[in-house]
Design an enzyme around this catalytic site. Structure first.
Site, PDB file in Angstrom:
ATOM      1  N   VAL A  92       0.858  -1.191   0.000  1.00  0.00           N
ATOM      2  CA  VAL A  92       0.000   0.000   0.000  1.00  0.00           C
ATOM      3  C   VAL A  92       0.888   1.232   0.000  1.00  0.00           C
ATOM      4  O   VAL A  92       1.812   1.344   0.814  1.00  0.00           O
ATOM      5  CB  VAL A  92      -0.936   0.025   1.239  1.00  0.00           C
TER       6      VAL A  92
ATOM      7  N   ALA B 160       4.491   4.151   2.818  1.00  0.00           N
ATOM      8  CA  ALA B 160       4.036   2.902   2.192  1.00  0.00           C
ATOM      9  C   ALA B 160       4.266   1.762   3.184  1.00  0.00           C
ATOM     10  O   ALA B 160       4.959   1.931   4.189  1.00  0.00           O
ATOM     11  CB  ALA B 160       4.808   2.646   0.900  1.00  0.00           C
ATOM     12  N   LYS B 161       3.693   0.643   2.937  1.00  0.00           N
ATOM     13  CA  LYS B 161       3.923  -0.543   3.775  1.00  0.00           C
ATOM     14  C   LYS B 161       3.494  -1.762   2.978  1.00  0.00           C
ATOM     15  O   LYS B 161       2.648  -1.671   2.082  1.00  0.00           O
ATOM     16  CB  LYS B 161       3.097  -0.447   5.063  1.00  0.00           C
ATOM     17  N   GLY B 162       4.063  -2.911   3.321  1.00  0.00           N
ATOM     18  CA  GLY B 162       3.680  -4.146   2.636  1.00  0.00           C
ATOM     19  C   GLY B 162       3.610  -5.290   3.613  1.00  0.00           C
ATOM     20  O   GLY B 162       4.035  -5.172   4.765  1.00  0.00           O
TER      21      GLY B 162
END
Ligand code: NAD
Length: 443
Positions: free
Chosen positions: A87, A132-134
């Site tokens: 995201v 962001a992050k995943g």
């Protein structure tokens, strides 16, 4: 045996349908979930944003959310599918930046919230990144090294559409480490046909990683912890510290507090809770955790009931493990004068209010644990210039960036008579929305 694909958690994955945001009715006010908590935090800051509040809806919607299927062949020959996410919450101030988490409870909603907190954190310390992050919904403890490598490489390839050294730069988070970053860097590099060290940070030092990165988050927690302690007249010498989580963040912070003369009296992790009135030897405890997987059984410490942890008599409390630990139930038990959030999202909004009413200063995650991303930024800069700094230079720059950020946030909190969390959000949201406004909307 074929691993089944767990369902997405839609309950806590709301995307508001209207531009006038209201919490969706299916979200229980007492169980907002991480994304709901983030939205509540933005609502609190909106009245302080002046004319920029016209852009606030930008912060309530991730710019881009990618859900990917990650199929791998297990060692026994069967095919397993896992759900992965990346995201990008906001890229107004620069490329996306944020870690990748491998955990069986990862949901889209959680990744959305973590990506949003990265936007806030990066703006709060003024590094030129968006957020962001995943993550992958997987319990990595059930995978062999080979399976973990195949999972990481396929996931990287799937999110390769949107990551890149100038687009979005992943880093380690819960259950990912320098080795996982090396696989991600190699996979991305193979796909683009050139070695692209700057696509991830938190890499091994021999592969373009930065000295000091491994300790950076704990060092940042300690650095701002002593700044905050000073402001409330708390002397470090003999100060009692209680820490939940003795991993990368809690362990390093604990060691630094111990070295500075504080007494680490209580530590809790997933293996249990230990206590020692005269102070635990944090360096020896780190070694014990490395060898035994947790704090349980540490020689010379008393084993205590984990339920008692939050009421431990102490001056500084550092939640450095999980989200949602300080709640309406646990916050009234806290004895500390200062709470330093090493973990992301450890305090619910209700608990925040309780702590504030009780006069307990909370140093929020979005600034307290920003040391990791600050040194990630240094790593990225070093990779681009192919010129590497000494650990001393890195630590000095880390302290300078974080202390300057904290000073600014402290002033805002004093001027506006708001909590440090709201002050951090005011500073960060103003920077993000100002960038948004200057860039304008396209088309
Ligand atoms: P880690 O895996 O190194 O350590 C996690 C710690 O939490 C371990 O000591 C573990 O035993 C403990 N823990 C797990 N479940 C628990 C439970 N049920 N009760 C008590 N303790 C429990 O992880 P980390 O890198 O130290 O990350 C900790 C937190 O800090 C996470 O919220 C993470 O998102 C956040 N954070 C980490 C970094 C970083 O650079 N590592 C940066 C910013 C934020």
């Amino acid at each position: 045996m074929t691993a089944t694909r767990p369902p997405l958690d839609y309950r806590t994955s709301p995307m508001p349908a209207t531009t006038q945001h209201a919490l969706p009715s299916y979200l229980d006010a007492n169980h907002l979930g991480p994304w709901g908590i983030y939205l509540a935090q933005v609502d609190r800051v909106t009245p302080h944003l002046g004319k920029l509040s016209r852009w606030v809806e930008t912060l309530k919607r991730p710019k881009r959310s990618l859900i990917v299927d990650v199929p791998i062949q297990l060692d026994n020959g069967t095919i397993a599918h896992f759900e992965g996410y990346r995201v990008q919450h906001n890229t107004s101030r620069g490329p996306g930046k944020g870690g990748v988490r491998f955990h069986q409870d990862v949901t889209l909603s959680e990744v959305m919230a973590l990506s949003a907190w990265m936007s806030i954190k990066n703006a709060a310390v003024n590094v030129p990144y968006g957020g962001a992050k995943g993550g992958i919904r997987v319990d990595p403890r059930n995978l062999s090294m080979g399976e973990l490598e195949r999972l990481t490489r396929r996931y990287t390839s799937e999110i390769g559409l949107i990551i890149g050294p100038t687009k979005d730069i992943p880093a380690p988070d819960v259950n990912t480490n320098a080795q996982v970053m090396a696989w991600m860097m190699d996979t991305y590099s193979m796909n683009v046909g050139e070695t692209a060290t700057g696509v991830v940070t938190g890499k091994p030092v021999d592969l373009g990683g930065s000295l000091g990165r491994n300790e950076a988050t704990g060092r940042g927690v300690y650095t701002l912890g002593i700044e905050a302690a000073k402001r409330i007249g708390l002397e470090l010498n003999n100060t009692r510290v209680a820490i939940q989580g003795f991993g990368n963040v809690g362990g390093i912070a604990g060691k630094l507090f111990h070295e500075a003369g504080a007494r680490v009296v209580a530590v809790q992790d997933h293996t249990g809770s230990i206590y020692k009135e005269s102070g635990l030897d944090a360096a020896a405890l780190l070694l014990h955790v490395k060898e035994n997987g947790g704090v349980a059984g540490f020689a010379g410490a008393e084993t205590v009931d984990p339920a008692q942890f939050w009421s431990t008599p102490c001056d500084i409390l550092i939640p450095a493990a999980l989200e949602g630990q300080l709640t309406a139930k646990t916050a009234p038990q806290v004895q500390a004068k200062l709470v330093i959030e090493g973990a992301n999202g450890p305090t619910t909004p209700e608990a925040d209010d309780i702590l504030q009413e009780r006069g307990i200063l909370v140093l929020p995650d979005v600034i307290a644990n920003a040391g990791g991303v600050t040194v990630s930024y240094f790593e990225w800069v070093q990779d681009f210039s192919s010129f590497f700094w000494t650990e001393k230079e890195i630590n000095e720059r880390l302290v300078r960036v974080m202390s300057e950020a904290f000073d600014g946030i402290w002033k805002v909190a004093q001027e506006k008579k708001v909590s440090l969390r709201t002050a951090t959000f005011i500073v960060a949201c103003t920077r993000i929305l100002h960038a948004r406004e200057m860039r304008g909307l396209y088309p």
